[in-house]
Write a protein that holds these residues in place. Structure first.
Motif, PDB file in Angstrom:
ATOM      1  N   SER A  17      34.193  59.420  42.162  1.00 31.58           N
ATOM      2  CA  SER A  17      33.484  58.587  41.205  1.00 31.58           C
ATOM      3  C   SER A  17      34.451  58.282  40.067  1.00 31.58           C
ATOM      4  O   SER A  17      34.995  59.192  39.441  1.00 31.58           O
ATOM      5  CB  SER A  17      32.266  59.331  40.675  1.00 31.58           C
ATOM      6  N   ILE A  18      34.664  57.019  39.793  1.00 30.68           N
ATOM      7  CA  ILE A  18      35.629  56.614  38.768  1.00 30.68           C
ATOM      8  C   ILE A  18      35.217  57.131  37.390  1.00 30.68           C
ATOM      9  O   ILE A  18      36.065  57.587  36.623  1.00 30.68           O
ATOM     10  CB  ILE A  18      35.799  55.078  38.747  1.00 30.68           C
ATOM     11  N   SER A  19      33.929  57.111  37.084  1.00 30.29           N
ATOM     12  CA  SER A  19      33.498  57.538  35.742  1.00 30.29           C
ATOM     13  C   SER A  19      33.836  58.999  35.469  1.00 30.29           C
ATOM     14  O   SER A  19      34.051  59.376  34.322  1.00 30.29           O
ATOM     15  CB  SER A  19      32.008  57.284  35.543  1.00 30.29           C
ATOM     16  N   CYS A  54      42.096  50.805  36.804  1.00 29.97           N
ATOM     17  CA  CYS A  54      41.231  50.850  37.988  1.00 29.97           C
ATOM     18  C   CYS A  54      40.591  49.497  38.288  1.00 29.97           C
ATOM     19  O   CYS A  54      40.427  49.128  39.453  1.00 29.97           O
ATOM     20  CB  CYS A  54      40.146  51.912  37.815  1.00 29.97           C
ATOM     21  N   LYS A  55      40.225  48.771  37.236  1.00 27.32           N
ATOM     22  CA  LYS A  55      39.585  47.466  37.436  1.00 27.32           C
ATOM     23  C   LYS A  55      40.505  46.493  38.159  1.00 27.32           C
ATOM     24  O   LYS A  55      40.032  45.598  38.847  1.00 27.32           O
ATOM     25  CB  LYS A  55      39.160  46.861  36.091  1.00 27.32           C
ATOM     26  N   LEU A  56      41.809  46.688  38.016  1.00 26.16           N
ATOM     27  CA  LEU A  56      42.785  45.806  38.659  1.00 26.16           C
ATOM     28  C   LEU A  56      43.140  46.246  40.083  1.00 26.16           C
ATOM     29  O   LEU A  56      43.771  45.501  40.825  1.00 26.16           O
ATOM     30  CB  LEU A  56      44.073  45.751  37.824  1.00 26.16           C
ATOM     31  N   CYS A  57      42.744  47.431  40.446  1.00 28.17           N
ATOM     32  CA  CYS A  57      43.118  48.008  41.734  1.00 28.17           C
ATOM     33  C   CYS A  57      42.272  47.431  42.874  1.00 28.17           C
ATOM     34  O   CYS A  57      41.042  47.355  42.771  1.00 28.17           O
ATOM     35  CB  CYS A  57      42.950  49.526  41.692  1.00 28.17           C
ATOM     36  N   PRO A  58      42.921  47.053  43.978  1.00 22.05           N
ATOM     37  CA  PRO A  58      42.166  46.531  45.132  1.00 22.05           C
ATOM     38  C   PRO A  58      41.331  47.597  45.835  1.00 22.05           C
ATOM     39  O   PRO A  58      40.446  47.275  46.630  1.00 22.05           O
ATOM     40  CB  PRO A  58      43.257  46.001  46.064  1.00 22.05           C
ATOM     41  N   LEU A  59      41.562  48.878  45.517  1.00 22.11           N
ATOM     42  CA  LEU A  59      40.807  49.965  46.147  1.00 22.11           C
ATOM     43  C   LEU A  59      39.532  50.336  45.389  1.00 22.11           C
ATOM     44  O   LEU A  59      38.803  51.229  45.808  1.00 22.11           O
ATOM     45  CB  LEU A  59      41.697  51.201  46.292  1.00 22.11           C
ATOM     46  N   LEU A  60      39.262  49.649  44.284  1.00 23.71           N
ATOM     47  CA  LEU A  60      38.040  49.914  43.531  1.00 23.71           C
ATOM     48  C   LEU A  60      36.835  49.476  44.354  1.00 23.71           C
ATOM     49  O   LEU A  60      36.753  48.345  44.810  1.00 23.71           O
ATOM     50  CB  LEU A  60      38.058  49.169  42.190  1.00 23.71           C
ATOM     51  N   ASP A  61      35.920  50.393  44.573  1.00 20.67           N
ATOM     52  CA  ASP A  61      34.702  50.112  45.340  1.00 20.67           C
ATOM     53  C   ASP A  61      33.523  50.076  44.372  1.00 20.67           C
ATOM     54  O   ASP A  61      33.011  51.106  43.954  1.00 20.67           O
ATOM     55  CB  ASP A  61      34.504  51.203  46.392  1.00 20.67           C
ATOM     56  N   ARG A  62      33.094  48.886  44.029  1.00 20.64           N
ATOM     57  CA  ARG A  62      31.984  48.728  43.083  1.00 20.64           C
ATOM     58  C   ARG A  62      30.619  48.924  43.748  1.00 20.64           C
ATOM     59  O   ARG A  62      29.642  49.225  43.074  1.00 20.64           O
ATOM     60  CB  ARG A  62      32.049  47.358  42.425  1.00 20.64           C
ATOM     61  N   LYS A  63      30.542  48.743  45.062  1.00 24.14           N
ATOM     62  CA  LYS A  63      29.260  48.848  45.761  1.00 24.14           C
ATOM     63  C   LYS A  63      28.956  50.258  46.262  1.00 24.14           C
ATOM     64  O   LYS A  63      27.828  50.565  46.580  1.00 24.14           O
ATOM     65  CB  LYS A  63      29.242  47.869  46.934  1.00 24.14           C
ATOM     66  N   GLY A  64      29.954  51.101  46.358  1.00 24.84           N
ATOM     67  CA  GLY A  64      29.731  52.493  46.749  1.00 24.84           C
ATOM     68  C   GLY A  64      29.800  52.780  48.230  1.00 24.84           C
ATOM     69  O   GLY A  64      29.380  53.843  48.674  1.00 24.84           O
ATOM     70  N   LYS A  65      30.352  51.871  49.016  1.00 26.95           N
ATOM     71  CA  LYS A  65      30.414  52.090  50.462  1.00 26.95           C
ATOM     72  C   LYS A  65      31.384  53.208  50.857  1.00 26.95           C
ATOM     73  O   LYS A  65      31.224  53.812  51.904  1.00 26.95           O
ATOM     74  CB  LYS A  65      30.815  50.796  51.171  1.00 26.95           C
ATOM     75  N   SER A  66      32.371  53.463  50.037  1.00 27.11           N
ATOM     76  CA  SER A  66      33.361  54.489  50.385  1.00 27.11           C
ATOM     77  C   SER A  66      33.348  55.679  49.426  1.00 27.11           C
ATOM     78  O   SER A  66      34.278  56.472  49.407  1.00 27.11           O
ATOM     79  CB  SER A  66      34.758  53.876  50.434  1.00 27.11           C
ATOM     80  N   CYS A  67      32.280  55.817  48.656  1.00 25.74           N
ATOM     81  CA  CYS A  67      32.173  56.952  47.730  1.00 25.74           C
ATOM     82  C   CYS A  67      31.916  58.243  48.513  1.00 25.74           C
ATOM     83  O   CYS A  67      31.162  58.238  49.480  1.00 25.74           O
ATOM     84  CB  CYS A  67      31.029  56.740  46.741  1.00 25.74           C
ATOM     85  N   GLN A  88      28.966  55.076  42.532  1.00 24.30           N
ATOM     86  CA  GLN A  88      29.894  53.983  42.282  1.00 24.30           C
ATOM     87  C   GLN A  88      29.910  53.589  40.806  1.00 24.30           C
ATOM     88  O   GLN A  88      28.954  53.908  40.107  1.00 24.30           O
ATOM     89  CB  GLN A  88      29.548  52.769  43.174  1.00 24.30           C
ATOM     90  N   PRO A  89      30.983  52.972  40.390  1.00 18.94           N
ATOM     91  CA  PRO A  89      32.160  52.595  41.169  1.00 18.94           C
ATOM     92  C   PRO A  89      32.993  53.819  41.522  1.00 18.94           C
ATOM     93  O   PRO A  89      33.013  54.810  40.797  1.00 18.94           O
ATOM     94  CB  PRO A  89      32.926  51.665  40.238  1.00 18.94           C
ATOM     95  N   CYS A  90      33.661  53.726  42.673  1.00 16.63           N
ATOM     96  CA  CYS A  90      34.489  54.838  43.113  1.00 16.63           C
ATOM     97  C   CYS A  90      35.799  54.312  43.689  1.00 16.63           C
ATOM     98  O   CYS A  90      35.982  53.112  43.860  1.00 16.63           O
ATOM     99  CB  CYS A  90      33.754  55.694  44.135  1.00 16.63           C
ATOM    100  N   CYS A  91      36.678  55.230  43.966  1.00 11.93           N
ATOM    101  CA  CYS A  91      37.981  54.904  44.540  1.00 11.93           C
ATOM    102  C   CYS A  91      37.852  54.919  46.060  1.00 11.93           C
ATOM    103  O   CYS A  91      37.421  55.924  46.630  1.00 11.93           O
ATOM    104  CB  CYS A  91      39.018  55.924  44.065  1.00 11.93           C
ATOM    105  N   SER A  92      38.209  53.849  46.711  1.00  8.63           N
ATOM    106  CA  SER A  92      38.134  53.790  48.174  1.00  8.63           C
ATOM    107  C   SER A  92      39.105  54.761  48.824  1.00  8.63           C
ATOM    108  O   SER A  92      38.885  55.203  49.949  1.00  8.63           O
ATOM    109  CB  SER A  92      38.469  52.381  48.680  1.00  8.63           C
TER     110      SER A  92
END
Length: 139
Positions: free
Chosen positions: A69-71, A41-54, A60-64
């Motif tokens: 929620s990734i966790s 997931c850390k390598l994925c460009p769709l990882l949203d660390r700020k939570g705008k697309s959660c 967050q972090p979540c998948c755009s």
């Protein structure tokens, strides 16, 4: 956009619950899988660390892509990455079998309770029927 992700999440409540359970009640095997998934997931460009697309704010972090929620998602063994970066470990067939085993105990208990209630009703009816035959004049 967030509404669509929330509606999508409703169809996956069992997987979300599994992720929550596995996050609270830690298991070494699950945590090892979660660690490997997180590395992807850390390598994925769709990882949203700020939570705008959660789907749910402040998770967050979540998948755009899916809004999860990734966790929680990485700890749900029956979940897979929507972009195919990692697969579910528990197949749908395995998941159905597990549910049958879990719910069997509950169903068996309910069936047993019904049988007991039926027996009690039969005994009460039998007692009431025989009660009229027992009076002082028979002695």
């Amino acid at each position: 956009m967030r509404i669509n992700k929330l509606l999508g999440a409703l169809g996956n409540l069992d997987k979300i619950a599994e992720g929550i359970k596995n996050k609270i009640f830690k298991n070494d095997d699950v945590e090892a899988v979660a660690k490997l998934r997180w590395m992807e997931c850390k390598l994925c460009p769709l990882l949203d660390r700020k939570g705008k697309s959660c789907a749910v704010p402040r998770t967050q972090p979540c998948c755009s892509d899916c809004g999860c929620s990734i966790s929680l998602k990485i700890r749900s063994m029956s979940s897979d990455c929507p972009k195919g970066r990692w697969d579910a470990i528990m197949t749908p067939k395995m998941e159905d079998e597990l549910k049958k085993q879990i719910y069997f105990g509950h169903e068996a208990k309910q069936e047993h309770q019904k049988k007991l209630e039926k027996l009690r009703a039969e005994q009460k009816l039998k007692y009431e029927k025989n009660k009229t035959k027992r009076d002082a004049s028979n002695i």
